[in-house]
Design an enzyme around this catalytic site. Structure first.
Site, PDB file in Angstrom:
ATOM      1  N   ASP A  73      -2.713  -0.596   4.492  1.00 46.13           N
ATOM      2  CA  ASP A  73      -1.269  -0.151   4.242  1.00 46.13           C
ATOM      3  C   ASP A  73       0.000  -0.654   3.493  1.00 46.13           C
ATOM      4  OD1 ASP A  73      -2.518   0.807   5.894  1.00 46.13           O
ATOM      5  OD2 ASP A  73      -1.276   0.012   7.722  1.00 46.13           O
ATOM      6  N   SER A  99       5.986  -0.562   9.697  1.00 49.43           N
ATOM      7  CA  SER A  99       6.035  -1.483  10.106  1.00 49.43           C
ATOM      8  C   SER A  99       5.678  -2.495   8.116  1.00 49.43           C
ATOM      9  CB  SER A  99       4.727  -2.666  10.725  1.00 49.43           C
ATOM     10  OG  SER A  99       3.642  -1.984  10.468  1.00 49.43           O
ATOM     11  N   SER A 139      20.291  -1.906  11.511  1.00 53.24           N
ATOM     12  CA  SER A 139      19.233  -0.502  11.219  1.00 53.24           C
ATOM     13  C   SER A 139      19.712   0.641  12.424  1.00 53.24           C
ATOM     14  CB  SER A 139      18.167  -0.116  11.650  1.00 53.24           C
ATOM     15  OG  SER A 139      16.955   0.265  11.496  1.00 53.24           O
TER      16      SER A 139
END
Ligand code: GLA
Length: 364
Positions: free
Chosen positions: A153, A109, A49
């Site tokens: 979420d 996340s 990443s």
């Protein structure tokens, strides 16, 4: 090579409600994480990443949580959960690229978890059930990462729909969609740029306070979740002033979720803005999860012409707030908010325009 995208989320109304079994109103946003994925002939998964060290995971040996692995624990947790039900008869190279500010309360996340789980389902040729995707990723967060979050979420990241918020019932884990046509107004994200340090301990403390409040009310009334209670029942059963304030937030916030959907459906944006303000006061005063930075964002946002409502969004203790602002005044308004915030807090905040987008999907 294949490309995938998972959005972050904002919550328009109903914070600290998901683990109390009620309804919440999140929406998936245009900021998110893109993954570029290649299959490899090995038993390794290479994770990289921009701006983070690369991690190479041996699927036969490395699938446990390690503090030093930082962000890579999320894909590791997902791999470990996926392998409980399915096989991955190949290696992978996954490159993540994020436009979501990390640790800012926009669910970076949940985005990396849902994105990775979706990639695995897709490449293994397994049909994707988005509800299951969300529940599995919540389990990863709870049991592998060790954060005791609700399902909101992960559900929003998995199930989002363009230009719609999700009215998610956290009891049944099902949703209906609410069209967001904000007329001459736009929702805007304000990032306090304050790392959310207390978040886990305070989050768990609030959950425990809610459980205790429910236990006290259940001594007298037959309810199964705190969102089913009303203020009269809470006042009759809870003597402790702090617990009563916590219960009051949950009860009033839950009511505001239905009210805001009604106002949105009727194009009553002034009403939406007022409900957002009341929600912020409740999170600040009764639930005590706001703080100096988020309150300053709220104060600057609502004191500047063009804004008709604002509230912190997500868990709080830093992170982001949202505002509903007249679209053609956004630029002037944003400059004034940034200036006001810097004067009071001493560091900059960030303001992002965003659109409401689909949940996790293949790009190409
Ligand atoms: C965090 C958690 C969610 C929810 C919100 C508060 O984002 O991950 O499950 O509890 O806080 O609404």
């Amino acid at each position: 090579m294949k490309k995938y995208f998972a959005p972050g989320r904002v919550n328009l109304m109903g914070d600290h409600i998901d683990y109390n079994g009620g309804k919440v109103l999140p929406a998936a946003i245009s900021l998110g994480i893109t993954a570029t994925v290649q299959r490899e002939k090995s038993r390794f998964v290479r994770l990289h990443s921009d701006g983070h060290p690369e991690k190479i995971i041996d699927l036969e040996a490395d699938l446990y949580f390690e503090e030093k692995d930082g962000w890579a624990n999320y894909p590791k947790g997902v791999l470990s959960d996926f392998l409980k039900s399915f096989e991955i008869p190949f290696g992978l190279d996954i490159h993540y690229n994020s436009t979501l500010p990390e640790g800012s309360g926009l669910s970076s996340s949940a985005a990396i978890e849902v994105l990775t789980m979706y990639i695995l389902y897709d490449l293994a040729g397994e049909p994707v059930n988005r509800r299951e995707l969300a529940l599995r990723c919540q389990a990863v967060e709870n049991h592998f990462i060790g954060v005791n979050c609700g399902v909101m979420d992960q559900y929003a990241v998995a199930n989002g729909r363009k230009n719609h918020a999700l009215l998610l019932d956290c009891n049944t884990v099902t949703h209906t969609e609410a069209a967001i046509k904000a007329g001459k107004y736009s929702f805007v994200i304000m990032n306090s740029c304050k790392p959310r340090k207390l978040i886990e301990s305070k989050y768990n403390e609030r959950r425990a306070e809610c459980e205790e409040s429910l236990r006290l009310i259940q001594k007298k009334y037959n309810i199964s979740t705190l969102t089913e209670a009303n203020e009269i029942q809470a006042e009759a059963c809870i003597n402790d002033k702090v617990l009563l304030r916590r219960a009051r937030h949950v009860i009033t916030e839950h009511r505001r979720v239905e009210e805001v959907v009604y106002a949105l459906n009727n194009g009553n944006f002034i009403g939406v803005g007022e409900l957002m303000n009341r929600s912020h006061f409740s999170l600040r005063d009764d639930y005590a999860v706001s703080g100096m930075e988020l309150d300053t964002l709220f104060n600057c946002a609502t004191a500047t012409p063009g804004c008709i409502g604002s509230r912190m969004t997500g868990a709080g203790f830093g992170g982001c707030a949202i505002a509903l602002v007249e679209t053609d005044k956004i630029n002037v308004w944003a400059e004034s908010v940034k200036k006001g915030y810097l004067e009071v807090i001493g560091h900059n905040c960030e303001i992002y325009p965003f659109s409401i987008e689909d949940g996790v999907h293949v790009i190409l």
